[in-house]
Design a protein around this motif. Structure first.
Motif, PDB file in Angstrom:
ATOM      1  N   ALA A  95       3.033  -3.689 -13.609  1.00 14.72           N
ATOM      2  CA  ALA A  95       3.307  -5.115 -13.452  1.00 14.72           C
ATOM      3  C   ALA A  95       4.791  -5.390 -13.217  1.00 14.72           C
ATOM      4  CB  ALA A  95       2.814  -5.876 -14.674  1.00 14.72           C
ATOM      5  N   LYS A  96       5.666  -4.655 -13.899  1.00 13.86           N
ATOM      6  CA  LYS A  96       7.112  -4.875 -13.764  1.00 13.86           C
ATOM      7  C   LYS A  96       7.586  -4.577 -12.344  1.00 13.86           C
ATOM      8  CE  LYS A  96      11.581  -3.570 -15.773  1.00 13.86           C
ATOM      9  NZ  LYS A  96      12.203  -3.207 -14.477  1.00 13.86           N
ATOM     10  N   THR A  97       7.210  -3.418 -11.823  1.00 15.56           N
ATOM     11  CA  THR A  97       7.644  -3.060 -10.470  1.00 15.56           C
ATOM     12  C   THR A  97       6.941  -3.909  -9.418  1.00 15.56           C
ATOM     13  OG1 THR A  97       6.043  -1.221 -10.532  1.00 15.56           O
ATOM     14  CG2 THR A  97       8.344  -0.712 -11.038  1.00 15.56           C
ATOM     15  N   LEU A  98       5.718  -4.333  -9.697  1.00 16.30           N
ATOM     16  CA  LEU A  98       5.023  -5.233  -8.778  1.00 16.30           C
ATOM     17  C   LEU A  98       5.741  -6.569  -8.690  1.00 16.30           C
ATOM     18  CD1 LEU A  98       2.635  -6.020  -6.963  1.00 16.30           C
ATOM     19  CD2 LEU A  98       1.372  -6.634  -9.049  1.00 16.30           C
ATOM     20  N   GLU A  99       6.188  -7.093  -9.825  1.00 17.97           N
ATOM     21  CA  GLU A  99       6.919  -8.358  -9.818  1.00 17.97           C
ATOM     22  C   GLU A  99       8.194  -8.234  -8.999  1.00 17.97           C
ATOM     23  OE1 GLU A  99       9.321 -11.270 -12.937  1.00 17.97           O
ATOM     24  OE2 GLU A  99       7.677 -10.023 -13.687  1.00 17.97           O
ATOM     25  N   GLU A 100       8.916  -7.136  -9.146  1.00 17.66           N
ATOM     26  CA  GLU A 100      10.152  -6.925  -8.391  1.00 17.66           C
ATOM     27  C   GLU A 100       9.861  -6.859  -6.895  1.00 17.66           C
ATOM     28  OE1 GLU A 100      11.542  -3.327 -10.120  1.00 17.66           O
ATOM     29  OE2 GLU A 100      12.364  -4.296 -11.925  1.00 17.66           O
ATOM     30  N   PHE A 101       8.790  -6.159  -6.544  1.00 17.26           N
ATOM     31  CA  PHE A 101       8.420  -6.020  -5.135  1.00 17.26           C
ATOM     32  C   PHE A 101       8.017  -7.370  -4.546  1.00 17.26           C
ATOM     33  CE2 PHE A 101       5.464  -5.131  -1.682  1.00 17.26           C
ATOM     34  CZ  PHE A 101       6.142  -4.161  -0.961  1.00 17.26           C
ATOM     35  N   GLU A 110       0.823  -1.202   0.000  1.00 20.58           N
ATOM     36  CA  GLU A 110       0.000   0.000   0.000  1.00 20.58           C
ATOM     37  C   GLU A 110       0.868   1.267   0.000  1.00 20.58           C
ATOM     38  OE1 GLU A 110      -4.031   1.675   2.095  1.00 20.58           O
ATOM     39  OE2 GLU A 110      -2.734   0.417   3.318  1.00 20.58           O
ATOM     40  N   THR A 111       1.886   1.296   0.845  1.00 21.69           N
ATOM     41  CA  THR A 111       2.778   2.454   0.896  1.00 21.69           C
ATOM     42  C   THR A 111       3.648   2.527  -0.351  1.00 21.69           C
ATOM     43  OG1 THR A 111       2.847   2.216   3.298  1.00 21.69           O
ATOM     44  CG2 THR A 111       4.459   3.683   2.309  1.00 21.69           C
ATOM     45  N   ALA A 112       4.112   1.363  -0.823  1.00 19.17           N
ATOM     46  CA  ALA A 112       4.940   1.341  -2.031  1.00 19.17           C
ATOM     47  C   ALA A 112       4.182   1.904  -3.226  1.00 19.17           C
ATOM     48  CB  ALA A 112       5.404  -0.079  -2.323  1.00 19.17           C
ATOM     49  N   SER A 113       2.901   1.607  -3.301  1.00 20.74           N
ATOM     50  CA  SER A 113       2.071   2.154  -4.369  1.00 20.74           C
ATOM     51  C   SER A 113       1.849   3.653  -4.179  1.00 20.74           C
ATOM     52  CB  SER A 113       0.730   1.421  -4.408  1.00 20.74           C
ATOM     53  OG  SER A 113      -0.167   2.030  -5.308  1.00 20.74           O
ATOM     54  N   PHE A 114       1.535   4.051  -2.950  1.00 18.66           N
ATOM     55  CA  PHE A 114       1.283   5.460  -2.636  1.00 18.66           C
ATOM     56  C   PHE A 114       2.498   6.322  -2.929  1.00 18.66           C
ATOM     57  CE2 PHE A 114       1.108   9.099   0.240  1.00 18.66           C
ATOM     58  CZ  PHE A 114      -0.182   9.562   0.050  1.00 18.66           C
ATOM     59  N   GLU A 115       3.698   5.789  -2.667  1.00 17.91           N
ATOM     60  CA  GLU A 115       4.938   6.542  -2.873  1.00 17.91           C
ATOM     61  C   GLU A 115       5.452   6.462  -4.307  1.00 17.91           C
ATOM     62  OE1 GLU A 115       6.352   8.495  -0.715  1.00 17.91           O
ATOM     63  OE2 GLU A 115       4.993   8.031   0.947  1.00 17.91           O
ATOM     64  N   GLY A 116       4.738   5.761  -5.178  1.00 20.58           N
ATOM     65  CA  GLY A 116       5.142   5.667  -6.578  1.00 20.58           C
ATOM     66  C   GLY A 116       6.284   4.704  -6.836  1.00 20.58           C
ATOM     67  N   ASN A 134       0.944 -14.103  -2.556  1.00 21.72           N
ATOM     68  CA  ASN A 134      -0.471 -13.876  -2.857  1.00 21.72           C
ATOM     69  C   ASN A 134      -1.030 -12.700  -2.062  1.00 21.72           C
ATOM     70  OD1 ASN A 134      -2.861 -14.799  -4.339  1.00 21.72           O
ATOM     71  ND2 ASN A 134      -3.676 -15.326  -2.323  1.00 21.72           N
ATOM     72  N   MET A 135      -0.524 -12.479  -0.855  1.00 19.45           N
ATOM     73  CA  MET A 135      -0.949 -11.328  -0.071  1.00 19.45           C
ATOM     74  C   MET A 135      -0.638 -10.032  -0.822  1.00 19.45           C
ATOM     75  SD  MET A 135       0.210 -10.230   3.809  1.00 19.45           S
ATOM     76  CE  MET A 135       0.100 -11.929   4.387  1.00 19.45           C
ATOM     77  N   VAL A 136       0.564  -9.963  -1.391  1.00 17.41           N
ATOM     78  CA  VAL A 136       0.979  -8.781  -2.152  1.00 17.41           C
ATOM     79  C   VAL A 136       0.158  -8.648  -3.432  1.00 17.41           C
ATOM     80  CG1 VAL A 136       2.879  -7.752  -3.460  1.00 17.41           C
ATOM     81  CG2 VAL A 136       3.319  -8.773  -1.218  1.00 17.41           C
ATOM     82  N   LEU A 137       0.006  -9.733  -4.159  1.00 18.63           N
ATOM     83  CA  LEU A 137      -0.683  -9.669  -5.446  1.00 18.63           C
ATOM     84  C   LEU A 137      -2.172  -9.373  -5.282  1.00 18.63           C
ATOM     85  CD1 LEU A 137       1.042 -12.632  -7.344  1.00 18.63           C
ATOM     86  CD2 LEU A 137       1.624 -10.198  -7.369  1.00 18.63           C
ATOM     87  N   SER A 138      -2.779  -9.910  -4.242  1.00 18.50           N
ATOM     88  CA  SER A 138      -4.194  -9.617  -4.005  1.00 18.50           C
ATOM     89  C   SER A 138      -4.383  -8.152  -3.663  1.00 18.50           C
ATOM     90  CB  SER A 138      -4.732 -10.492  -2.863  1.00 18.50           C
ATOM     91  OG  SER A 138      -4.699 -11.856  -3.227  1.00 18.50           O
ATOM     92  N   ALA A 139      -3.492  -7.612  -2.855  1.00 16.26           N
ATOM     93  CA  ALA A 139      -3.564  -6.188  -2.508  1.00 16.26           C
ATOM     94  C   ALA A 139      -3.331  -5.322  -3.738  1.00 16.26           C
ATOM     95  CB  ALA A 139      -2.546  -5.863  -1.422  1.00 16.26           C
ATOM     96  N   ALA A 140      -2.481  -5.792  -4.646  1.00 15.31           N
ATOM     97  CA  ALA A 140      -2.150  -5.015  -5.840  1.00 15.31           C
ATOM     98  C   ALA A 140      -3.369  -4.745  -6.711  1.00 15.31           C
ATOM     99  CB  ALA A 140      -1.080  -5.741  -6.660  1.00 15.31           C
ATOM    100  N   LEU A 141      -4.317  -5.651  -6.707  1.00 20.85           N
ATOM    101  CA  LEU A 141      -5.526  -5.457  -7.506  1.00 20.85           C
ATOM    102  C   LEU A 141      -6.339  -4.263  -7.022  1.00 20.85           C
ATOM    103  CD1 LEU A 141      -6.537  -9.198  -7.919  1.00 20.85           C
ATOM    104  CD2 LEU A 141      -5.626  -7.693  -9.695  1.00 20.85           C
ATOM    105  N   ARG A 142      -6.076  -3.820  -5.798  1.00 21.80           N
ATOM    106  CA  ARG A 142      -6.763  -2.643  -5.256  1.00 21.80           C
ATOM    107  C   ARG A 142      -5.868  -1.405  -5.210  1.00 21.80           C
ATOM    108  NH1 ARG A 142      -9.066  -5.223   0.221  1.00 21.80           N
ATOM    109  NH2 ARG A 142      -7.499  -6.815  -0.208  1.00 21.80           N
ATOM    110  N   CYS A 143      -4.570  -1.600  -5.409  1.00 22.28           N
ATOM    111  CA  CYS A 143      -3.643  -0.474  -5.234  1.00 22.28           C
ATOM    112  C   CYS A 143      -2.881  -0.084  -6.503  1.00 22.28           C
ATOM    113  CB  CYS A 143      -2.597  -0.812  -4.165  1.00 22.28           C
ATOM    114  SG  CYS A 143      -3.222  -1.056  -2.512  1.00 22.28           S
TER     115      CYS A 143
END
Length: 232
Positions: A44-50, A33-39, A165-174
């Motif tokens: 998908a590329k940065t999500l995979e790295e995270f 959530e914070t990683a998304s908020f902070e840009g 899966n916790m990260v990826l599920s949250a990503a669908l909202r963030c």
């Protein structure tokens, strides 16, 4: 059919790994959530790295503890289980990480007492309530998976799946990603879990490592931030 049959073990593995298993995983984003908020995570590329970074740091910390607990439980060594618990809590630097693993750990322990008649799990939950041990989630996983007859490699896979899966599920909202993106990321990271297990399974508790300071910085920002869909 025996409770130790292969089918029963697979069903239990699916049950404990399911995202709807009531331990509260949906409440957390593992810092996304914070990683998304902070840009920092924007596609998908940065999500995979995270997600990959989260999987690696968890493998060599929480994953190591879960494996040692699993082995100790099978030997009936309750003291080692408690040692793993305290060791992992000392390893966690930020308050939100400690909150996540203890809240989920207590809930899983409560479920374990309901699901199995096992004195060691009952003692574990009693010690959590009495404040004698923190009650971390990876330790609860190690004990309950061992009691359920699930092997340590399957335990490690379940643990890693839960983190990613916790990260990826949250990503669908963030994050601006689709279900196709998240499933492709999961497929890629799944192919790397075998090598993580081989390394983590050989590590002693004192070999645990997780040098990803950015994750602790994100957690500290979230503690005082305004973005609050998730608890961390």
């Amino acid at each position: 059919m025996s409770d130790n049959s292969d089918i029963t073990k697979v069903m239990r593995l699916l049950q404990f790994t399911d995202s709807t298993f009531p331990v509260g995983t949906f409440s957390f984003s593992n810092g996304l959530e914070t990683a998304s908020f902070e840009g920092i995570v924007t596609n998908a590329k940065t999500l995979e790295e995270f997600a990959r970074s989260q999987a690696r740091q968890a493998a060599f910390s929480d994953g190591v503890v879960a494996l040692h607990t699993h082995r100790a439980f099978l030997l009936g060594d309750y003291d080692i289980c408690k040692k793993c618990d305290h060791y992992l809590m000392m390893f966690k630097m930020n308050a939100e990480a400690r909150l996540m693993i203890t809240r989920m750990g207590k809930k899983l322990s409560e479920l374990g007492v309901k699901l199995f008649e096992e004195p060691m799990i009952k003692q574990w939950l009693d010690d959590i309530k009495a404040g004698k041990t923190p009650g971390t989630y990876p330790v609860a996983q190690g004990m309950i998976f061992a009691k359920a007859g699930i092997g340590e490699k399957e335990l490690f896979c379940s643990h890693q799946y839960g983190i990613v899966n916790m990260v990826l599920s949250a990503a669908l909202r963030c994050v601006r990603v689709s279900h196709y993106d998240t499933q492709l990321i999961l497929e890629k990271i799944s192919n790397e879990i075998e090598s993580l297990y081989e390394e983590a399974s050989q590590m002693a508790l004192q070999d645990m490592n997780a040098f990803y300071p950015e994750l602790d910085i994100l957690a500290s920002l979230h503690e005082k931030g305004n973005m609050r869909m998730f608890m961390n």
